[in-house]
Motif scaffolding. Structure first.
Motif, PDB file in Angstrom:
ATOM      1  N   MET A 108       0.830  -1.195   0.000  1.00  0.00           N
ATOM      2  CA  MET A 108       0.000   0.000   0.000  1.00  0.00           C
ATOM      3  C   MET A 108       0.873   1.257   0.000  1.00  0.00           C
ATOM      4  O   MET A 108       0.533   2.258  -0.653  1.00  0.00           O
ATOM      5  CB  MET A 108      -0.901  -0.005   1.224  1.00  0.00           C
ATOM      6  N   ALA A 109       1.989   1.203   0.703  1.00  0.00           N
ATOM      7  CA  ALA A 109       2.914   2.341   0.683  1.00  0.00           C
ATOM      8  C   ALA A 109       3.422   2.569  -0.746  1.00  0.00           C
ATOM      9  O   ALA A 109       3.619   3.717  -1.170  1.00  0.00           O
ATOM     10  CB  ALA A 109       4.082   2.081   1.638  1.00  0.00           C
ATOM     11  N   MET A 110       3.612   1.478  -1.484  1.00  0.00           N
ATOM     12  CA  MET A 110       4.058   1.624  -2.879  1.00  0.00           C
ATOM     13  C   MET A 110       2.964   2.253  -3.738  1.00  0.00           C
ATOM     14  O   MET A 110       3.238   3.073  -4.610  1.00  0.00           O
ATOM     15  CB  MET A 110       4.469   0.259  -3.454  1.00  0.00           C
ATOM     16  N   VAL A 111       1.696   1.871  -3.478  1.00  0.00           N
ATOM     17  CA  VAL A 111       0.590   2.485  -4.231  1.00  0.00           C
ATOM     18  C   VAL A 111       0.481   3.970  -3.883  1.00  0.00           C
ATOM     19  O   VAL A 111       0.293   4.810  -4.759  1.00  0.00           O
ATOM     20  CB  VAL A 111      -0.757   1.775  -3.953  1.00  0.00           C
ATOM     21  N   ASP A 112       0.633   4.298  -2.603  1.00  0.00           N
ATOM     22  CA  ASP A 112       0.610   5.709  -2.179  1.00  0.00           C
ATOM     23  C   ASP A 112       1.669   6.506  -2.937  1.00  0.00           C
ATOM     24  O   ASP A 112       1.416   7.599  -3.446  1.00  0.00           O
ATOM     25  CB  ASP A 112       0.891   5.833  -0.672  1.00  0.00           C
ATOM     26  N   LEU A 113       2.853   5.935  -2.985  1.00  0.00           N
ATOM     27  CA  LEU A 113       3.963   6.587  -3.670  1.00  0.00           C
ATOM     28  C   LEU A 113       3.640   6.759  -5.158  1.00  0.00           C
ATOM     29  O   LEU A 113       3.801   7.841  -5.731  1.00  0.00           O
ATOM     30  CB  LEU A 113       5.228   5.730  -3.482  1.00  0.00           C
ATOM     31  N   PHE A 114       3.161   5.686  -5.761  1.00  0.00           N
ATOM     32  CA  PHE A 114       2.834   5.682  -7.186  1.00  0.00           C
ATOM     33  C   PHE A 114       1.788   6.759  -7.499  1.00  0.00           C
ATOM     34  O   PHE A 114       1.939   7.546  -8.441  1.00  0.00           O
ATOM     35  CB  PHE A 114       2.325   4.282  -7.546  1.00  0.00           C
ATOM     36  N   ARG A 115       0.745   6.831  -6.670  1.00  0.00           N
ATOM     37  CA  ARG A 115      -0.316   7.810  -6.880  1.00  0.00           C
ATOM     38  C   ARG A 115       0.245   9.236  -6.837  1.00  0.00           C
ATOM     39  O   ARG A 115      -0.057  10.073  -7.686  1.00  0.00           O
ATOM     40  CB  ARG A 115      -1.403   7.645  -5.807  1.00  0.00           C
ATOM     41  N   VAL A 235       1.294  -6.357  -5.747  1.00  0.00           N
ATOM     42  CA  VAL A 235       1.246  -4.932  -6.055  1.00  0.00           C
ATOM     43  C   VAL A 235       2.590  -4.278  -5.702  1.00  0.00           C
ATOM     44  O   VAL A 235       3.119  -3.461  -6.462  1.00  0.00           O
ATOM     45  CB  VAL A 235       0.085  -4.240  -5.299  1.00  0.00           C
ATOM     46  N   ALA A 236       3.158  -4.657  -4.573  1.00  0.00           N
ATOM     47  CA  ALA A 236       4.461  -4.106  -4.177  1.00  0.00           C
ATOM     48  C   ALA A 236       5.491  -4.373  -5.264  1.00  0.00           C
ATOM     49  O   ALA A 236       6.229  -3.467  -5.688  1.00  0.00           O
ATOM     50  CB  ALA A 236       4.915  -4.705  -2.849  1.00  0.00           C
ATOM     51  N   SER A 240       6.864  -1.386  -7.801  1.00  0.00           N
ATOM     52  CA  SER A 240       8.302  -1.115  -7.663  1.00  0.00           C
ATOM     53  C   SER A 240       8.999  -1.272  -9.009  1.00  0.00           C
ATOM     54  O   SER A 240       9.886  -0.484  -9.351  1.00  0.00           O
ATOM     55  CB  SER A 240       8.928  -2.046  -6.626  1.00  0.00           C
ATOM     56  N   ASP A 241       8.600  -2.273  -9.773  1.00  0.00           N
ATOM     57  CA  ASP A 241       9.186  -2.437 -11.112  1.00  0.00           C
ATOM     58  C   ASP A 241       8.844  -1.238 -12.001  1.00  0.00           C
ATOM     59  O   ASP A 241       9.689  -0.735 -12.740  1.00  0.00           O
ATOM     60  CB  ASP A 241       8.651  -3.710 -11.784  1.00  0.00           C
ATOM     61  N   ILE A 242       7.592  -0.804 -11.937  1.00  0.00           N
ATOM     62  CA  ILE A 242       7.160   0.313 -12.784  1.00  0.00           C
ATOM     63  C   ILE A 242       7.943   1.583 -12.419  1.00  0.00           C
ATOM     64  O   ILE A 242       8.418   2.315 -13.280  1.00  0.00           O
ATOM     65  CB  ILE A 242       5.641   0.561 -12.628  1.00  0.00           C
ATOM     66  N   LEU A 243       8.121   1.824 -11.129  1.00  0.00           N
ATOM     67  CA  LEU A 243       8.794   3.057 -10.696  1.00  0.00           C
ATOM     68  C   LEU A 243      10.312   2.973 -10.807  1.00  0.00           C
ATOM     69  O   LEU A 243      10.976   3.948 -11.125  1.00  0.00           O
ATOM     70  CB  LEU A 243       8.414   3.385  -9.253  1.00  0.00           C
ATOM     71  N   ILE A 267      25.131   0.840   5.120  1.00  0.00           N
ATOM     72  CA  ILE A 267      24.294  -0.356   4.949  1.00  0.00           C
ATOM     73  C   ILE A 267      22.824   0.022   5.042  1.00  0.00           C
ATOM     74  O   ILE A 267      22.412   0.712   5.973  1.00  0.00           O
ATOM     75  CB  ILE A 267      24.603  -1.419   6.034  1.00  0.00           C
ATOM     76  N   ILE A 268      22.031  -0.441   4.074  1.00  0.00           N
ATOM     77  CA  ILE A 268      20.575  -0.298   4.150  1.00  0.00           C
ATOM     78  C   ILE A 268      19.986  -1.679   4.403  1.00  0.00           C
ATOM     79  O   ILE A 268      20.315  -2.641   3.708  1.00  0.00           O
ATOM     80  CB  ILE A 268      19.981   0.257   2.837  1.00  0.00           C
ATOM     81  N   HIS A 269      19.120  -1.745   5.392  1.00  0.00           N
ATOM     82  CA  HIS A 269      18.553  -3.035   5.809  1.00  0.00           C
ATOM     83  C   HIS A 269      17.065  -2.822   6.055  1.00  0.00           C
ATOM     84  O   HIS A 269      16.675  -1.909   6.766  1.00  0.00           O
ATOM     85  CB  HIS A 269      19.306  -3.471   7.070  1.00  0.00           C
ATOM     86  N   GLY A 270      16.243  -3.621   5.387  1.00  0.00           N
ATOM     87  CA  GLY A 270      14.806  -3.477   5.552  1.00  0.00           C
ATOM     88  C   GLY A 270      14.058  -4.039   4.366  1.00  0.00           C
ATOM     89  O   GLY A 270      14.448  -5.075   3.835  1.00  0.00           O
ATOM     90  N   HIS A 271      12.991  -3.354   3.959  1.00  0.00           N
ATOM     91  CA  HIS A 271      12.132  -3.950   2.938  1.00  0.00           C
ATOM     92  C   HIS A 271      11.597  -3.060   1.835  1.00  0.00           C
ATOM     93  O   HIS A 271      11.244  -3.543   0.781  1.00  0.00           O
ATOM     94  CB  HIS A 271      10.960  -4.666   3.610  1.00  0.00           C
ATOM     95  N   GLU A 272      11.424  -1.760   2.068  1.00  0.00           N
ATOM     96  CA  GLU A 272      10.810  -0.953   1.020  1.00  0.00           C
ATOM     97  C   GLU A 272      11.892  -0.306   0.153  1.00  0.00           C
ATOM     98  O   GLU A 272      12.895   0.174   0.682  1.00  0.00           O
ATOM     99  CB  GLU A 272       9.885   0.110   1.651  1.00  0.00           C
ATOM    100  N   PRO A 273      11.670  -0.275  -1.161  1.00  0.00           N
ATOM    101  CA  PRO A 273      12.757   0.191  -2.030  1.00  0.00           C
ATOM    102  C   PRO A 273      12.955   1.704  -2.088  1.00  0.00           C
ATOM    103  O   PRO A 273      14.030   2.158  -2.480  1.00  0.00           O
ATOM    104  CB  PRO A 273      12.354  -0.345  -3.406  1.00  0.00           C
ATOM    105  N   ASN A 274      11.945   2.509  -1.690  1.00  0.00           N
ATOM    106  CA  ASN A 274      12.059   3.954  -1.955  1.00  0.00           C
ATOM    107  C   ASN A 274      13.212   4.631  -1.217  1.00  0.00           C
ATOM    108  O   ASN A 274      13.976   5.389  -1.797  1.00  0.00           O
ATOM    109  CB  ASN A 274      10.726   4.684  -1.706  1.00  0.00           C
ATOM    110  N   MET A 275      13.368   4.307   0.080  1.00  0.00           N
ATOM    111  CA  MET A 275      14.457   4.936   0.823  1.00  0.00           C
ATOM    112  C   MET A 275      15.815   4.524   0.232  1.00  0.00           C
ATOM    113  O   MET A 275      16.727   5.327   0.094  1.00  0.00           O
ATOM    114  CB  MET A 275      14.355   4.549   2.305  1.00  0.00           C
TER     115      MET A 275
END
Ligand code: XCC
Ligand code: SF4
Length: 657
Positions: A108-115, A235-236, A240-243, A267-275
């Motif tokens: 959903m965070a990815m959809v928010d970003l996309f929007r 969706v994630a 993410s591929d589209i962006l 080092i980046i550790h986690g899950h969402e690609p935007n940061m």
């Protein structure tokens, strides 16, 4: 300075018994010398609660907590009268709900970003992969011809929002599910509506005194898990591929040796690609690079860990430093100038280890603060404000490095980034991109079947060992292995993500790998990218020759070292999609109960997949191969394989003569 902290370790363990990762071993030795404690120490001294391990307790209300006996599961019920089956099914359901919530909230965070990008409110990111945008839009019936990118993207985000918010009706990506599989779901009434609704309903049902039939609870667990796999996670991945771009194979270094002593290490550790994407921009910012040089560094070295690491490795070739059970160990190098995290799988124990080595531990996400860490909030509308500040902190830490640094000199180069799209292209070429060659090779028996081996590492089992042994057994038996998450990193460190590793494969798989030039183990990215495996499976069904539903395919799944609730949600959506899925380490269930029978047999009789369990990777491989053979037999392609193998050994004999 390393402040000596006395480790309260009563029980010492042999370091070589807890991990096969040489770099992690080396750092655990150093941690011991430095008096630093990690999750390995804590696991050795914290016996897993035996009642919880078997899910024989309930704390859903204040008449309890109630504890049943796993030795005599039907001998007692809870104060409310809940039976062992209700209690286990409810506990399991809550794990699914949490795991699904994690993936869908990420999606959903990815959809928010996309929007926000589509509407021009965020300009730091843009639509990078228009081809993928169109393909995803078409897959759910959005017209693309003669329409602008903005028009298509607007329709797409509005449609995909339904994955989460829709009150009634099927989620958009249900359109991608093979017809027969979807039919089974409809019959069982488990096609997901919006994920918010499914998760809410599952939480409701597991409240005291609501759903008290394990079969009905499990139905909702399936529906919720499917809202993850074919919803939130998918969706994630797609957004993410589209962006940020759809992965194609890239050679990447993996392991702790990707740290550089003379660089500022981030080092980046986690899950969402935007940061992570913004960090990639920040570390290349000329003024920051200059500042790093002025501080005496050769440059700034950005590396990833865990899933966001796996994602960025696949997408951009960013080096990967290690999986879940190496995140504390890597801080022990003393070479990490900052560890910057977002969400999921971030051990609170990192705080004290980072503290010992003067490494700033930075949390960035509003949903995940950690007591004792520094919080610098990441905001999609001004992303570099955060990432620049993190880099500045890292440069400062580099400037003030005062202790000896020890970096394990180990790097394993491999090929990663096998998206579903690339597999299509790789097998069929650009003009006739297709899964037909894969299906043909399965039908003719060179490839016996396909296995998704995924998931975490866990200090309750020797790190990487079960992943590596299982995958080796599978490829030796001509099973093509698809990988994501921490498991992919285990195999990368073992050198199996290289085309050269095909010498470890059986004769059939080896021939295919050599012809195509691909590794026998295909790394597909992070855990949300398990959705790529679902798409690949659907495509195999669509191309034909291997049955009409995912349940017909000679395909299996495994998470041999799992630990997270996300893994349970993934397992349940694989099972509900029709896949035999085997977990290792432990399984939260009492054997000899009706709930056990439902998960391990009953679901398959309903036309879905089923669960399996074995803590032994060799046994696990046997179970998976037996299942593949069972499916081959049902498809009538078991004989083909016998022929092909005979042909090949004959041929080799002729060649040798
Ligand atoms: Fe976490 Fe995703 Fe497990 Fe690794 S594999 S330990 S869930 S980072 Ni996803
Ligand atoms: Fe005990 Fe029932 Fe309350 Fe659970 S819901 S704690 S079994 S009384």
């Amino acid at each position: 300075m390393v402040e000596k902290k006395t480790v309260k370790t009563e029980k010492e363990f042999e370091i070589k018994d807890v991990t096969i990762c040489d770099a992690t071993q080396q750092m655990l030795e150093k941690a011991r010398r430095d008096g630093v404690e990690t999750a390995f120490d804590r696991a050795a001294n914290m016996k897993a609660c035996p009642i919880g391990a078997e899910s024989a307790c309930c704390k859903h209300c204040a008449m309890g907590p109630c504890r049943l006996s796993s030795k005599d599961p039907y001998g007692k019920v809870g104060v409310c009268g809940a039976t062992i089956d209700t209690i286990q099914a409810r506990n399991f359901a809550r794990m699914v709900a949490t795991g699904a919530a994690a993936h869908t909230d990420h999606g959903m965070a990815m959809v928010d970003l996309f929007r926000e990008v589509v509407n021009g409110h965020i300009t730091e990111y843009r639509i990078k992969d228009v081809g993928k945008l169109e393909a995803v839009a078409q897959s759910i019936g959005i017209a693309t011809e003669n329409r602008s990118v903005k028009e298509i993207a607007t329709d797409l985000y509005k449609e995909l929002e339904r994955t989460y918010t829709q009150v009634e009706g099927e989620i958009p990506f249900a359109k991608r599910v093979p017809e027969k599989t979807l039919e089974t779901w409809r019959k069982l009434d488990i096609v997901p509506r919006g994920a918010m609704r499914e998760i809410m309903e599952l939480m409701h049902r597991t409240h005291i005194g609501v759903d008290q039939h394990y079969e009905n609870i499990t139905k909702q667990s399936s529906r919720t898990a499917l809202a993850d796999g074919w919803g939130g996670s998918m969706v994630a991945t797609e957004i993410s591929d589209i962006l940020f771009g759809t992965p194609t194979p890239v050679a990447v270094d993996v392991n702790m040796g990707v740290l550089k002593e003379d660089h500022v290490n981030v080092i980046i550790h986690g899950h969402e690609p935007n940061m992570f994407e913004s960090m990639l921009v920040s570390v290349n910012e000329p003024t920051l690079v200059q500042a790093a040089k002025e501080a005496g560094a050769q440059g700034i070295n950005l590396v990833g860990m865990c899933c966001s690491g796996a994602e960025m490795m696949s997408r951009h070739g960013v080096p990967h430093a290690g999986n879940f059970m190496s995140t504390e160990a890597i801080l022990v190098t003393g070479a990490v100038d900052v560890m910057c995290v977002d969400i999921q799988c971030i051990k609170q124990g990192l705080v004290s280890v980072a503290d010992c080595y003067g490494t700033p531990l930075i949390t960035t996400n509003t949903r995940a603060h950690i007591e004792g860490a520094t919080h610098i909030e990441f905001n999609d509308h001004d992303p570099q404000k955060c990432t620049d500040e993190v880099v500045i902190k890292a440069i400062n830490r580099f400037k003030n490095r005062s202790m000896a640094i020890e970096i394990p000199n180990i790097r394993n180069t491999g090929i990663h980034g096998f998206s579903h799209e690339y597999i299509n292209y790789m097998l069929g070429g650009s003009f006739r991109g297709s899964y037909t060659p894969l299906n043909e090779n399965i039908i003719n028996g060179r490839i016996r079947g396909v296995a998704g081996v995924v998931g975490c590492t866990n200090p309750r089992i020797k790190q990487d060992w079960a992943h590596v042994e299982l995958v080796k057994e599978l490829i030796k038996n001509d099973v093509l292995v698809l990988q994501t998450g921490c498991s992919q990193i285990s195999l990368a460190k073992e050198g199996l993500c290289t085309p050269e590793a095909s010498y470890l494969a059986g004769p059939g798989l080896r021939e295919v790998c050599e012809t195509v030039g691909m590794p026998p183990v295909l790394g597909m990215g992070s855990c949300v990218d398990n959705s790529r495996i679902l798409i690949a499976a659907s495509e195999m069904v669509r191309v034909g020759g291997l049955g009409t539903s995912i349940a017909d395919l000679p395909a299996v799944g495994a998470a041999p070292e799992w630990m997270s609730e996300k893994a349970i949600s993934i397992g349940q959506y694989f099972v509900a999609s029709g896949v035999f899925t085997v977990f290792g380490v432990t399984f939260p269930i009492v054997k000899e109960t009706k709930f056990h029978k439902l998960l391990f047999e009953g679901l398959e009789q309903q036309g879905l997949g089923k669960w399996g369990f074995s803590a032994d990777p060799y046994e696990m491989a046997k179970m998976m191969i037996a299942h593949i053979d069972k499916k081959r037999k049902a498809l009538g392609i078991d004989k083909a394989r016998e022929r092909v193998l005979m042909d090949m050994s004959d041929r080799r004999e002729i060649e040798a003569a």
